[in-house]
Design a protein around this motif. Structure first.
Motif, short mmCIF file in Angstrom:
data_model
loop_
_atom_site.label_atom_id
_atom_site.label_comp_id
_atom_site.label_asym_id
_atom_site.label_seq_id
_atom_site.Cartn_x
_atom_site.Cartn_y
_atom_site.Cartn_z
N ARG A 76 50.20 36.30 50.33
CA ARG A 76 49.74 36.05 51.66
C ARG A 76 50.86 36.39 52.69
O ARG A 76 50.78 36.73 53.88
N LEU A 77 52.24 36.34 52.21
CA LEU A 77 53.43 36.43 53.32
C LEU A 77 53.96 37.85 52.88
O LEU A 77 54.83 38.32 53.86
N LEU A 78 53.73 38.49 52.01
CA LEU A 78 54.32 39.79 51.54
C LEU A 78 53.15 41.12 51.63
O LEU A 78 53.25 42.16 52.32
N LEU A 79 52.28 40.85 50.61
CA LEU A 79 51.46 41.98 50.47
C LEU A 79 49.99 42.15 51.73
O LEU A 79 49.85 43.14 51.96
N VAL A 80 49.51 40.96 51.86
CA VAL A 80 48.65 40.94 52.83
C VAL A 80 48.88 41.56 54.36
O VAL A 80 48.55 42.41 54.57
N PRO A 81 49.80 40.86 54.76
CA PRO A 81 50.57 41.61 56.37
C PRO A 81 50.95 43.20 55.92
O PRO A 81 50.70 43.97 56.76
N ALA A 82 51.59 43.50 54.89
CA ALA A 82 52.08 44.78 54.89
C ALA A 82 50.92 45.81 54.56
O ALA A 82 50.90 47.03 55.20
N VAL A 83 49.71 45.38 53.92
CA VAL A 83 48.70 46.27 53.59
C VAL A 83 47.94 46.42 54.80
O VAL A 83 47.43 47.46 55.37
N LEU A 84 47.73 45.32 55.51
CA LEU A 84 47.23 45.18 56.74
C LEU A 84 47.72 46.01 57.90
O LEU A 84 47.02 46.68 58.66
N THR A 85 49.06 46.22 58.12
CA THR A 85 49.55 46.75 58.93
C THR A 85 49.72 48.32 58.53
O THR A 85 49.45 49.21 59.44
N LEU A 86 49.67 48.60 57.38
CA LEU A 86 49.59 49.98 56.79
C LEU A 86 48.26 50.77 57.01
O LEU A 86 47.80 51.77 57.51
N LEU A 87 47.23 49.55 56.91
CA LEU A 87 45.69 50.25 57.02
C LEU A 87 45.41 50.42 58.56
O LEU A 87 44.50 51.32 59.05
N GLY A 88 46.05 49.59 59.51
CA GLY A 88 45.82 49.60 60.92
C GLY A 88 44.44 49.33 61.37
O GLY A 88 43.66 48.35 60.55
N ARG A 89 43.73 50.32 62.00
CA ARG A 89 42.40 50.32 62.59
C ARG A 89 41.37 50.45 61.58
O ARG A 89 40.50 49.69 61.50
N HIS A 90 41.82 51.15 60.49
CA HIS A 90 41.02 51.41 59.34
C HIS A 90 40.31 50.16 58.64
O HIS A 90 39.42 50.07 57.92
N ALA A 91 41.32 49.05 58.57
CA ALA A 91 41.05 47.84 57.96
C ALA A 91 39.66 47.10 58.30
O ALA A 91 38.88 46.60 57.56
N TRP A 92 39.39 47.61 59.58
CA TRP A 92 38.12 46.79 60.10
C TRP A 92 36.93 47.66 60.26
O TRP A 92 36.00 47.34 61.14
N TRP A 93 36.85 48.99 59.56
CA TRP A 93 35.73 49.77 59.49
C TRP A 93 34.88 49.27 58.58
O TRP A 93 35.01 49.09 57.36
N THR A 94 33.52 49.22 58.98
CA THR A 94 32.25 49.33 58.47
C THR A 94 31.23 50.28 58.84
O THR A 94 31.23 50.50 59.46
N PRO A 95 30.68 50.87 57.56
CA PRO A 95 29.75 51.98 58.07
C PRO A 95 28.51 51.26 58.70
O PRO A 95 28.16 50.15 58.47
N ARG A 96 27.97 52.04 59.62
CA ARG A 96 26.86 51.55 60.29
C ARG A 96 25.84 50.82 59.60
O ARG A 96 25.11 49.95 59.96
N TRP A 97 25.33 51.64 58.59
CA TRP A 97 24.21 51.30 57.72
C TRP A 97 24.42 49.94 56.71
O TRP A 97 23.55 49.11 56.76
N LEU A 98 25.71 49.75 56.59
CA LEU A 98 26.07 48.77 56.02
C LEU A 98 26.03 47.35 56.81
O LEU A 98 25.71 46.09 56.45
N ASP A 99 26.56 47.50 58.04
CA ASP A 99 26.75 46.44 59.17
C ASP A 99 25.23 45.89 59.34
O ASP A 99 25.40 44.93 59.69
#
Length: 765
Positions: A715-738
């Motif tokens: 929670r304090l190392l991996l998650v924020p590091a991965v979210l930072t690296l993913l940037g806006r891509h982290a919140w992407w969902t295909p329209r059909w799946l949404d």
């Protein structure tokens, strides 16, 4: 809380109380706190009274239909009831003289045991044994129930049910039956499942007290307020007691394992304190901002309460995944833990806001230091706090933090590569247990394998009588010289003559890998070879054989359970946070943290690194169902911090449209509560290593380590590091799946539209 696209970048909108059922529930409880508290106390008293009157008991009585051990036992019960049933031993030892000097007392004891309820047969060890019918000259010998020096013997008692599932009062009849021997100075100990019944009842009060004491210290240091520190403890305690009373009532109708209440207590206390903390932290900040206490309670339930609801559902789904094993014993362990999770969620959504309404603005009146709530950045112009500075470091060097977290987790997971599943035998129990003393007496008098006898059962009812002699001769040849066996008893007809039975004594202790290999060799090669070409059917049965069958089933179904739990939890995360990579990241990182916790458990118990310090006298295998239980529990619990952190990150992302800044903000305002909550949960789980039950020690240590790894490394190392690296891509969902997924919102705002970054907007090119 969400905002329109035009509001992003212009600062957060003015505070408002979110509409919805949860908001109304929280505010109503905050204003009518007396009614809510009285209802909880009445429920507590009523359920406890019902538990005392009609509450059930717990036992490790389970069956494995379709396995060789189960079917072999059925054959014995049908054709030779006196040799069937479930056996236990009454072990006798006289250090001063041979047991033949108390022959009369042994005879009276055996006669008394035979007249006890549920007893099918009791075998006098001094009675003449039947002659070996073998004419093949085989060197096999029949195991004798009297040691070579004549000072140790055991009475084999066969029951029509598992004696461990009987009431404790049953022991008074057994004690009365063996009284003549004890009066004559003979040491009498109970082995097997009868010894399990005679074990002292587990008392978790010490573990609970230690966990509560540490929780008080952590809360006082972390939040500085006496009242704020006691609210999570009160709600967690009441929720767990109510849950345990419900479990006891269900135990009257269903069979739950003896470890069920301990497991339910561990999980209930851990999540109960965590959930209350999530709501309390939000509420205190809103009180500092000048919000009305009742309105603030409603807002906390509508926002952080939704995160609690999602997290609780995820834990329950993970625990329900244990039913995929199709083993009632395992599934009911998950159900027992889920009961206290349900009561913890109910307590958080109703009792917590009631207590918040009761305290009002006085929540920080009694202080041990300056109170701290959500925002740690301080007033404008103030020096940034420690968590803000840490969050900025993660923001600036995500690759370094990601690499550090992965290295730590991988190193801790290395022992997992050598994991050996098995069943922990009585030799690892404390010497204060009668079954441990019985185990030691049998091992010393007859050899270590005498504690793991295997029964070969041959059903020859479909074989013509004229062919019985030839079948028996072929079987004796197959059983001669079996590797890994200390002795093989003669193959003898039993009961109505339609079955043949023989006893195989392994060379090693029950939990040894060689004993497991012997059982599988007998099942897969020796017995099938002996009955090949005939209509006879062969089985390997007995307690040790059943444990090996259980291990085989667990090993084969564990991958399916992992797939189901990971899949269901990922769907929940995807539906809540609308990000495919968010769900994938959660699954991968949770699996990594679980592997690390498995590695620590293997190192401590199987390798013996620190086992004696925990009261485990020898190296033991990992109990077969512990990895399965740990996986479901840990994967569910890890979602507590995952949901809490991601909810705040997503809230900031929807408000500001700044992907990296939202990660920094979310980490900064949640790091303190996650750290405190993790320390409390770790202390609650770790306190259970004081239990005399080795499986409880194993689960307690495993859960404590997993939460510690999850709240720090993940929670304090991996998650924020991965979210930072993913940037806006982290919140992407295909329209059909949404369009397919349901819209769930942890913060109580309206579901995001497809055009919002938090919805299904594609990643920028």
């Amino acid at each position: 809380m969400t905002s329109s696209p035009s509001q992003r970048g212009s600062g957060p909108p003015a505070p408002r109380a979110p509409a919805g059922a949860l908001s109304r529930l929280g505010e109503w409880c905050g204003r009518h706190y007396a009614v809510v508290i009285v209802v909880w106390l009445v429920a507590l008293g009523g359920l406890h009274a019902a538990q005392s009157t009609v509450g059930g008991t717990y036992s490790d009585d389970f069956s494995l239909s379709g396995t060789q051990s189960y079917e072999g036992l059925d054959v014995l019960n049908a054709h030779a009831p006196g040799a069937g049933g479930l056996s236990a031993q009454v072990v006798l030892h006289d250090a001063k003289a041979p047991l033949t000097t108390v022959r009369d007392q042994i005879g009276r004891t055996v006669a008394s045991l035979q007249h006890l309820p549920h007893v099918l047969a009791a075998v006098n060890p001094l009675a003449p044994s039947p002659q070996n019918p073998s004419s093949s000259g085989s060197p096999t010998q029949s195991p004798t129930p009297v040691s070579a020096d004549g000072r140790t013997a055991y009475i084999t008692v066969r029951f029509d049910t598992n004696p461990a599932s009987l009431e404790q009062a049953y022991l008074s009849g057994v004690d009365k039956a063996v009284a003549p021997l004890r009066s004559a100075g003979v040491q009498v100990e109970y082995g097997g499942s009868l010894g399990e019944l005679a074990r002292p009842q587990p008392a978790d009060l010490t573990s609970e007290a230690i966990g509560f004491a540490v929780a008080i210290v952590v809360l006082l240091i972390g939040f500085g307020s006496v009242i704020a520190a006691t609210i999570p403890l009160i709600t967690a305690l009441l929720s767990v007691i109510v849950g345990l009373s419900c479990l006891s009532l269900l135990a009257n109708a269903f069979t739950f394992a003896s470890v069920s209440p301990t497991l339910a207590t561990m999980i209930g206390l851990g999540v109960g304190i965590d959930y209350a903390l999530f709501l309390l932290t939000r509420h205190r900040q809103q009180i500092m901002d000048g919000m009305d206490p009742a309105v603030s309670a409603g807002r906390a339930v509508a926002t952080s309460g939704r995160a609690v609801l999602v997290s609780g559902c995820t834990v329950i789904v993970a625990l329900a995944g244990l039913y995929v094993s199709r083993i009632g014993f395992i599934g009911k362990l998950g159900a027992a833990a889920a009961i206290t999770v349900v009561t913890a969620v109910l307590g958080s959504l109703t009792l917590v806001p009631a207590l918040l309404g009761l305290t009002g603005r006085r929540i920080d009146r009694y202080r041990v230091r300056t109170p701290v709530a959500e925002r740690s950045a301080g007033p404008p112009g103030a020096e940034p706090g420690a968590w803000h500075r840490y969050a900025r470091r993660v923001h600036d060097r995500p690759w370094w933090f990601l690499a550090a977290g992965v290295v730590v987790a991988v190193v801790l997971a290395i022992p997992l590569l050598s994991i050996r599943l098995g069943h922990i035998d009585d030799g690892a129990d404390p010497t204060s247990f009668t079954d441990r003393r019985a185990y030691d007496l049998i091992a010393k008098g007859f050899g270590p394998g005498a504690n793991a006898p295997l029964t070969i059962v041959i059903d020859q009812s479909r074989v013509p009588s004229a062919d019985h002699a030839a079948l028996a001769s072929e079987l004796r040849k197959s059983l001669a010289g079996v590797p890994g066996a200390a002795s093989v008893g003669p193959l003898q007809p039993a009961g109505d003559g339609k079955v043949l039975i023989a006893t195989v004594i392994p060379a090693g202790v029950p939990q040894a890998a060689d004993t497991t290999r012997l059982v599988n060799h007998l099942k897969d090669s020796v017995v099938p070879q002996g009955v090949a070409g005939t209509a006879a059917r062969g089985y390997v049965t007995g307690t040790t054989a059943a444990q090996v069958d259980f291990l085989d089933i667990i090993s084969s179904r564990l991958p399916l359970i992992i797939a189901v739990v990971v899949g269901l939890a990922s769907v929940i995360i995807l539906a809540v946070f609308r990000g495919v990579l968010i769900a994938v990241k959660a699954a991968v990182l949770n699996l990594l943290s679980i592997a690390a916790s498995y590695g620590v458990v293997v190192a401590v118990f199987q390798w013996g690194w620190g086992g004696p310090a925990l009261g485990v006298s020898e190296k033991v295998p990992i109990e077969s169902y512990v990895p399965m239980m740990m996986f479901a529990i840990v994967f569910g619990l890890s979602m507590d911090y995952e949901v809490f952190l991601l909810a705040r990150v997503r809230e900031a992302w929807l408000r500001t449209n700044d992907s990296r800044g939202s990660v920094t903000h979310g980490l900064e305002i949640t790091a303190l509560v996650i750290t405190c909550a993790a320390l409390i949960m770790v202390s609650v789980f770790a306190a259970f290593v004081l239990s005399n039950n080795i499986v409880v020690k194993m689960v307690g240590l495993g859960l404590a380590v997993s939460v510690l790894i999850d709240a720090t490394v993940v929670r304090l190392l991996l998650v924020p590091a991965v979210l930072t690296l993913l940037g806006r891509h982290a919140w992407w969902t295909p329209r059909w799946l949404d369009r397919v997924l349901p819209h769930l919102d942890t913060e109580g705002g309206p579901a995001p539209s497809p055009q919002r970054p938090g919805g299904c907007a594609p990643p920028p090119q």
